[in-house]
Design a protein around this motif. Structure first.
Motif, PDB file in Angstrom:
ATOM      1  N   GLY A   1      58.486 -14.271  -2.823  1.00 13.23           N
ATOM      2  CA  GLY A   1      57.808 -15.559  -2.785  1.00 13.23           C
ATOM      3  C   GLY A   1      57.215 -15.932  -1.450  1.00 13.23           C
ATOM      4  O   GLY A   1      56.906 -17.109  -1.224  1.00 13.23           O
TER       5      GLY A   1
ATOM      6  N   TYR B   1      59.350 -13.056  -8.690  1.00 14.08           N
ATOM      7  CA  TYR B   1      59.220 -14.509  -8.581  1.00 14.08           C
ATOM      8  C   TYR B   1      57.764 -14.953  -8.491  1.00 14.08           C
ATOM      9  O   TYR B   1      57.322 -15.829  -9.247  1.00 14.08           O
ATOM     10  CB  TYR B   1      59.983 -15.014  -7.349  1.00 14.08           C
ATOM     11  CG  TYR B   1      59.796 -16.493  -7.139  1.00 14.08           C
ATOM     12  CD1 TYR B   1      60.492 -17.410  -7.911  1.00 14.08           C
ATOM     13  CD2 TYR B   1      58.867 -16.970  -6.223  1.00 14.08           C
ATOM     14  CE1 TYR B   1      60.285 -18.768  -7.757  1.00 14.08           C
ATOM     15  CE2 TYR B   1      58.664 -18.328  -6.064  1.00 14.08           C
ATOM     16  CZ  TYR B   1      59.379 -19.219  -6.834  1.00 14.08           C
ATOM     17  OH  TYR B   1      59.159 -20.552  -6.693  1.00 14.08           O
ATOM     18  N   THR B   2      57.001 -14.365  -7.604  1.00 16.55           N
ATOM     19  CA  THR B   2      55.652 -14.865  -7.329  1.00 16.55           C
ATOM     20  C   THR B   2      54.742 -14.745  -8.539  1.00 16.55           C
ATOM     21  O   THR B   2      53.964 -15.659  -8.833  1.00 16.55           O
ATOM     22  CB  THR B   2      55.048 -14.113  -6.137  1.00 16.55           C
ATOM     23  OG1 THR B   2      55.903 -14.282  -5.000  1.00 16.55           O
ATOM     24  CG2 THR B   2      53.669 -14.642  -5.793  1.00 16.55           C
TER      25      THR B   2
ATOM     26  N   GLU C   1      61.848 -12.880 -14.772  1.00 20.00           N
ATOM     27  CA  GLU C   1      63.026 -13.482 -14.157  1.00 20.00           C
ATOM     28  C   GLU C   1      64.135 -12.457 -13.965  1.00 20.00           C
ATOM     29  O   GLU C   1      64.805 -12.433 -12.928  1.00 20.00           O
ATOM     30  CB  GLU C   1      63.503 -14.656 -15.018  1.00 20.00           C
ATOM     31  CG  GLU C   1      62.523 -15.841 -14.967  1.00 20.00           C
ATOM     32  CD  GLU C   1      62.852 -16.926 -15.981  1.00 20.00           C
ATOM     33  OE1 GLU C   1      63.728 -16.680 -16.835  1.00 20.00           O
ATOM     34  OE2 GLU C   1      62.226 -18.001 -15.926  1.00 20.00           O
TER      35      GLU C   1
ATOM     36  N   ARG D   1      59.173 -19.766  -0.117  1.00 20.83           N
ATOM     37  CA  ARG D   1      60.366 -19.855  -0.957  1.00 20.83           C
ATOM     38  C   ARG D   1      61.580 -19.189  -0.307  1.00 20.83           C
ATOM     39  O   ARG D   1      62.668 -19.779  -0.316  1.00 20.83           O
ATOM     40  CB  ARG D   1      60.105 -19.234  -2.332  1.00 20.83           C
ATOM     41  CG  ARG D   1      61.349 -19.257  -3.220  1.00 20.83           C
ATOM     42  CD  ARG D   1      61.084 -18.730  -4.604  1.00 20.83           C
ATOM     43  NE  ARG D   1      62.329 -18.615  -5.351  1.00 20.83           N
ATOM     44  CZ  ARG D   1      62.931 -19.609  -5.975  1.00 20.83           C
ATOM     45  NH1 ARG D   1      62.421 -20.815  -5.933  1.00 20.83           N
ATOM     46  NH2 ARG D   1      64.061 -19.418  -6.654  1.00 20.83           N
TER      47      ARG D   1
ATOM     48  N   ARG E   1      55.442 -14.789 -11.619  1.00 20.19           N
ATOM     49  CA  ARG E   1      55.839 -15.599 -12.780  1.00 20.19           C
ATOM     50  C   ARG E   1      54.812 -16.678 -13.074  1.00 20.19           C
ATOM     51  O   ARG E   1      54.665 -17.110 -14.218  1.00 20.19           O
ATOM     52  CB  ARG E   1      57.198 -16.262 -12.538  1.00 20.19           C
ATOM     53  CG  ARG E   1      58.388 -15.351 -12.701  1.00 20.19           C
ATOM     54  CD  ARG E   1      59.687 -16.086 -12.380  1.00 20.19           C
ATOM     55  NE  ARG E   1      59.960 -17.138 -13.326  1.00 20.19           N
ATOM     56  CZ  ARG E   1      59.946 -18.449 -13.048  1.00 20.19           C
ATOM     57  NH1 ARG E   1      59.643 -18.860 -11.825  1.00 20.19           N
ATOM     58  NH2 ARG E   1      60.226 -19.330 -13.953  1.00 20.19           N
TER      59      ARG E   1
ATOM     60  N   ALA F   1      63.337 -10.330 -11.053  1.00 18.93           N
ATOM     61  CA  ALA F   1      63.112 -11.104  -9.824  1.00 18.93           C
ATOM     62  C   ALA F   1      61.676 -10.976  -9.338  1.00 18.93           C
ATOM     63  O   ALA F   1      61.420 -10.892  -8.142  1.00 18.93           O
ATOM     64  CB  ALA F   1      64.088 -10.662  -8.728  1.00 18.93           C
TER      65      ALA F   1
ATOM     66  N   ILE G   1      55.425 -22.684  -7.887  1.00 18.67           N
ATOM     67  CA  ILE G   1      55.540 -21.312  -7.396  1.00 18.67           C
ATOM     68  C   ILE G   1      54.404 -20.990  -6.433  1.00 18.67           C
ATOM     69  O   ILE G   1      54.606 -20.376  -5.379  1.00 18.67           O
ATOM     70  CB  ILE G   1      55.545 -20.320  -8.574  1.00 18.67           C
ATOM     71  CG1 ILE G   1      56.849 -20.458  -9.370  1.00 18.67           C
ATOM     72  CG2 ILE G   1      55.373 -18.886  -8.086  1.00 18.67           C
ATOM     73  CD1 ILE G   1      56.868 -19.659 -10.651  1.00 18.67           C
TER      74      ILE G   1
ATOM     75  N   SER H   1      54.979 -20.027  -2.551  1.00 14.61           N
ATOM     76  CA  SER H   1      54.635 -18.683  -2.079  1.00 14.61           C
ATOM     77  C   SER H   1      53.474 -18.704  -1.091  1.00 14.61           C
ATOM     78  O   SER H   1      53.057 -17.648  -0.618  1.00 14.61           O
ATOM     79  CB  SER H   1      54.291 -17.775  -3.270  1.00 14.61           C
ATOM     80  OG  SER H   1      53.175 -18.272  -3.980  1.00 14.61           O
TER      81      SER H   1
END
Length: 936
Positions: free
Chosen positions: A431, A611-612, A606, A219, A614, A609, A644, A648
């Motif tokens: 990510g 991200y992974t 979110e 990502r 989530r 942050a 995702i 990742s």
């Protein structure tokens, strides 16, 4: 309206606009102008419009204009009229036919050039003649290159259209000196829409790049390409392919080299900028958030530099707004930075470091301007990385942490490993899991046994879910042996091993590790670690039938405290306490409460942050919506989670967790092949990773699919494997994997009543102990099936009705519809034709509304097997009559629901059908139709 094709990623709104344009053609002349920069995807949408028009049975005439043909006469018109049917030309008056032949025939022929007016009349005659038989689409790609003779004819024709079903679909390039639409369709057609084709999202761009390059691009890598290309798919693909081909993707996201032909074009454009503007423009390219004030400082007092910048702005190279300055396209900045020498770049970064205020930016410029290790600079970069992570920028933190490692002297082993650990965590959050794993493994390999290595082993395990055996259990076990008396570390390791034991189906071992984790989680350690330990212990106790709300409440308070201290974002990759609470709600059947918790946590991920990770809460939301029967919404959540995982780089170790959600949603909707493929793959990957829990889930979905198809023997084989996991786990909660009721139904269908009786007795015992509405409803339905198979139709009918009451209370419409189907079958066997038909019709309507195609088809087929006069499609059922009567008296949906013992959502859905059947649009009209005046 035709549904837009899903093969074109990320363009659903644009495809819908194209479909709407095609809908309008039948009402008269109209136009659609697709506008955007070169390579943005206009032609892809233009081609999709042509394909859809042809699928609708429209006639399409098309031309793809090119710059090299812009000076040719009637090149585009020849394309448009080159393949028209003979009957559109054959009856044309001779003068018009001669003009058409002269324009479209060989370039050198007797008689000279055609009469322009006669040719225009001829073309108009052809287009109108075609439109008499079928709607016509005139499609021109890259209309800015239209040759002038064709332009004159088309303008003449379009201005004279009246009511003909003719649509004009064109694409036009914006920017780079393009003059736009030469026809000016807005002036010649009243009904014209302009559709700006903008950048693709990061997610969609990543899917395209990974598919076209066959590379597992992370990502952060895709985000950087998106920034550099402004989301332009053509440019992004060119750069990604060049990087893959050359084996040099980028230098920490700072220097990006595109393919030679693109680089040459951009360099040629920049060559026209005065040399005096080079340094200021290089500063714009090298700075994250350049300001005009900063650029002027780099330019100094040189009038030539300022004049050069003014020239660059006039040429459209740079743009200014609100004190900021930027390149009109990011690739221009990348090109000017790439074309500068390494020495020139380093010198500029040193100058910028003295001018910028932001500490992160200053540290970054110092690092890029320094050659060789610098321990003081490494410390500054380390601090800047932590600051970036705290403000929610893990990608920036990862870049700064990498620079900190580069600036660390090789003799400082401990500092280097610590910074590699930090960089790994930042890369994981941003990510890029593979890079995080590589950094950790390198650090572990250079570290002697002890607490320091145990910490890194634990972090590696934390980033390796769901590779349970090799990825989590092995490093966690090794870490535990080296952790010494570090309380926080030992608590975290035992916590990880708790979840390993759960996924392996051993609740006894999971309980021992959970208690050890809580024991080591003393008040003196990090609140995030304590929160994890207490929440996990609460979860295990919940599964064993001994929930402790106070324990979970304390864990959530600690989670909030750790978030306030920002420690939650530092290496926290486990399920949060709130998410665990959401699991407890979901598995208890409290779907509304669980949904609120999961949505809250998704928002927190979110904001921070994360991200992974989530993907985990997205999976929970997908599972929840499958339980609620909202299949399309579930498919959306599961698809985002899978995206995702792919971005990742965790596909091999994590995708089976998402696959059962994707497969369950697909099975519910009736996408049989997709569901079978996904769940079968999910079983294989889960078993390869030692994950018995998710293997059981995928088997359960395959069993549900078999039940939906009435392939009972195949369903039994898969469902028994899922139930075997639950029996080994020996949990008290009946809905961890809600597959037992499905197996009971399958066993009854196969005539294996003794096995069904043994299974339902154990299930009922769990339900009674826990007082779960879903479980009670499923148990009652199972009893109805068993009683019906034994010939006791009175008990069967009573149990089926009890089942309906429970499911209405649980607000699970799909399960309600299944119980209605069972009730209808029982009533049919009891020769109660009218009630049976009503139950089956209600079941069919509910299944259809949920999009459960296979079940809707079954309910419809069963209703057709009832003898006697079928109900008119406009006749109200008994339930609909009761609802209509109560609504006509002025009662609210909730009041009607209470009177009839159904849910308010069922009332609302029934009202829609009632309005359609009676041809009314409001409660007032319904009251008039029912012969009443509303009482309120």
């Amino acid at each position: 309206m035709n549904a837009p094709t899903s093969a074109i990623l990320g363009r659903d709104p644009e495809l819908s606009a194209v479909s709407h344009f095609l809908d309008r053609i039948g009402s008269g002349p109209c136009g659609l102008v697709l506008e955007g920069s070169a390579g943005i995807g206009k032609t892809t949408l233009w081609l999709a419009g042509i394909t859809e028009a042809a699928d609708r049975g429209y006639r399409v005439v098309k031309s793809r204009a090119a710059e090299s043909e812009a000076r040719l006469s009637y090149a585009a018109l020849g394309d448009l009229l080159g393949d028209v049917p003979d009957n559109a030309i054959g009856e044309m008056p001779a003068p018009l036919r001669r003009a058409l032949d002269a324009a479209l025939g060989p370039t050198e022929r007797p008689g000279g050039a055609p009469d322009p007016r006669a040719l225009s009349l001829a073309a108009g005659n052809v287009f109108r003649r075609i439109a008499e038989d079928q709607p016509l689409v005139i499609a021109i790609d890259d209309i800015q290159w239209l040759d002038r003779p064709s332009l004159r004819v088309l303008s003449f024709v379009l201005r004279r259209l009246a009511a003909e079903p003719i649509g004009v679909l064109v694409s036009v390039r914006l920017g780079s000196g393009s003059k736009g639409d030469p026809i000016d369709i807005d002036r010649v057609l009243v009904e014209t829409t302009h559709l700006t084709v903008g950048s693709l999202s990061v997610g969609v761009l990543g899917r395209i790049l990974r598919e076209r390059t066959s590379q597992p691009l992370s990502r952060p890598y895709v985000v950087r390409i998106h920034q550099v290309t402004d989301g332009n798919p053509l440019f992004a693909l060119e750069i990604a392919r060049a990087a893959v081909r050359d084996g040099t993707p980028a230098d920490r996201g700072r220097v990006w080299s595109g393919p030679d032909h693109l680089q040459n074009v951009l360099s040629a454009r920049l060559a026209a900028v005065p040399r005096s503007a080079h340094q200021p423009l290089l500063a714009v390219a090298a700075t994250s958030h350049p300001t005009w004030d900063l650029v002027q400082k780099i330019a100094g007092s040189s009038d030539r530099s300022l004049a050069g910048l003014a020239r660059a702005e006039a040429m459209g190279i740079i743009e200014r707004a609100d004190g900021r300055v930027r390149f009109s396209h990011p690739l221009l900045g990348s090109t000017i930075y790439l074309n500068a020498s390494a020495q020139e770049r380093r010198a500029l970064h040193v100058r910028l470091a003295a001018l910028v205020v932001d500490p992160e930016e200053r540290a970054r410029h110092l690092a890029l301007g320094t050659q060789g290790p610098d321990p003081d600079l490494a410390i500054a970069l380390d601090q800047a990385a932590r600051h970036a992570r705290m403000r929610g920028a893990p990608d920036a933190a990862a870049e700064l942490a990498d620079l900190a490692s580069e600036m660390t002297p090789s003799s400082d082993d401990e500092d280097l490993r610590r910074r590699q650990l930090g960089a790994a965590e930042y890369h994981f959050d941003a990510g890029d899991a593979p890079r995080a794993h590589r950094l950790l493994r390198d650090a572990i390999a250079s570290c002697p046994p002890g607490v320091e290595r145990a910490e890194m082993l634990y972090r590696l395990a934390s980033m390796s879910w769901m590779n349970l055996i090799d990825g989590v259990r092995a490093p966690s076990t090794q870490a535990l042996a080296e952790a010494g008396d570090d309380a926080g570390l030992r608590s975290g390791i035992h916590n990880a091993l708790t979840w390993v034991a759960f996924y392996l189906g051993d609740l006894g071992v999971a309980s021992r590790h959970a208690r050890e984790s809580a024991k080591w989680a003393s008040p003196a350690i990090d609140p995030a670690v304590r929160a994890d330990a207490l929440a996990t212990l609460s979860f295990i106790e919940f599964l064993r039938g001994r929930p402790d709300p106070a324990l979970m409440s304390e864990a959530i308070d600690l989670q909030d405290l750790s978030m306030a201290q920002s420690s939650w974002t530092e290496g926290a990759v486990y399920t949060t306490p709130r998410s665990i609470q959401g699991l407890e709600h979901m598995w208890s059947g409290r779907l509304t409460e669980a949904r609120a918790v999961f949505e809250h946590e998704l928002d927190e991920y979110e904001q921070h942050a994360m991200y992974t990770v989530r993907q985990e809460v997205l999976c929970y939301l997908a599972e929840l919506e499958c339980r609620a029967g909202r299949w399309q919404l579930a498919a959306g959540y599961a698809g985002e989670a899978m995206e995702i995982i792919e971005e990742s780089g965790q596909t091999a170790t994590q995708s089976h967790v998402v696959l059962f959600n994707q497969a369950w949603a697909a099975a519910g909707i009736g996408l049989v092949d997709d569901a079978r493929r996904m769940a079968t793959t999910g079983v294989r990957l889960a078993e390869e990773n030692g994950d018995r829990f998710n293997a059981a889930w995928n088997h359960a979905v395959l069993g549900f699919l078999g039940l939906s198809l009435q392939d009972f023997e195949a369903a039994r084989l898969h469902l028994e494997l899922a139930v075997r996991y639950l029996e080994r786990l020996n949990a008290i909660e009946p809905a961890i994997i809600p597959c037992v009721p499905d197996l009971i139904e399958v066993l009854v269908a196969l005539g294996r009543l003794e096995e069904a009786e043994r299974l339902i007795s154990r299930f009922e015992a769990q339900v009674v102990r826990r007082d779960r509405a879903w479980g009670s409803g499923a148990a009652a339905r199972g009893r109805a099936l068993i009683a019906s198979a034994a010939g006791d139709l009175a008990d069967a009918e009573s149990a089926a009705k009890r089942s309906l009451e429970y499911f209405e209370r649980a607000s699970q419409p799909f399960e309600s519809a299944r119980s209605l189907l069972v009730l209808g079958l029982i009533l049919r066997r009891a020769k109660q034709k009218r009630p049976a038909r009503e139950a089956l019709e209600r079941a069919h309507a509910m299944f259809a509304e949920l999009g459960a195609r296979l079940w809707a088809e079954r309910a419809l087929a069963e209703s057709k097997r009832i003898g006697g006069r079928p109900r008119s499609p406009f006749e109200l059922t008994e339930t609909e009559t009761s609802i209509a009567s109560l609504v006509a008296r002025g009662q609210t949906n909730q009041e009607v629901a209470s009177v009839l013992f159904i849910s308010a959502s069922t009332v609302q859905a029934s009202l829609k059908r009632i309005y359609q059947k009676l041809g009314v649009r409001s409660r007032t009209e319904l009251a008039a139709t029912m012969g009443r005046s509303p009482e309120r």
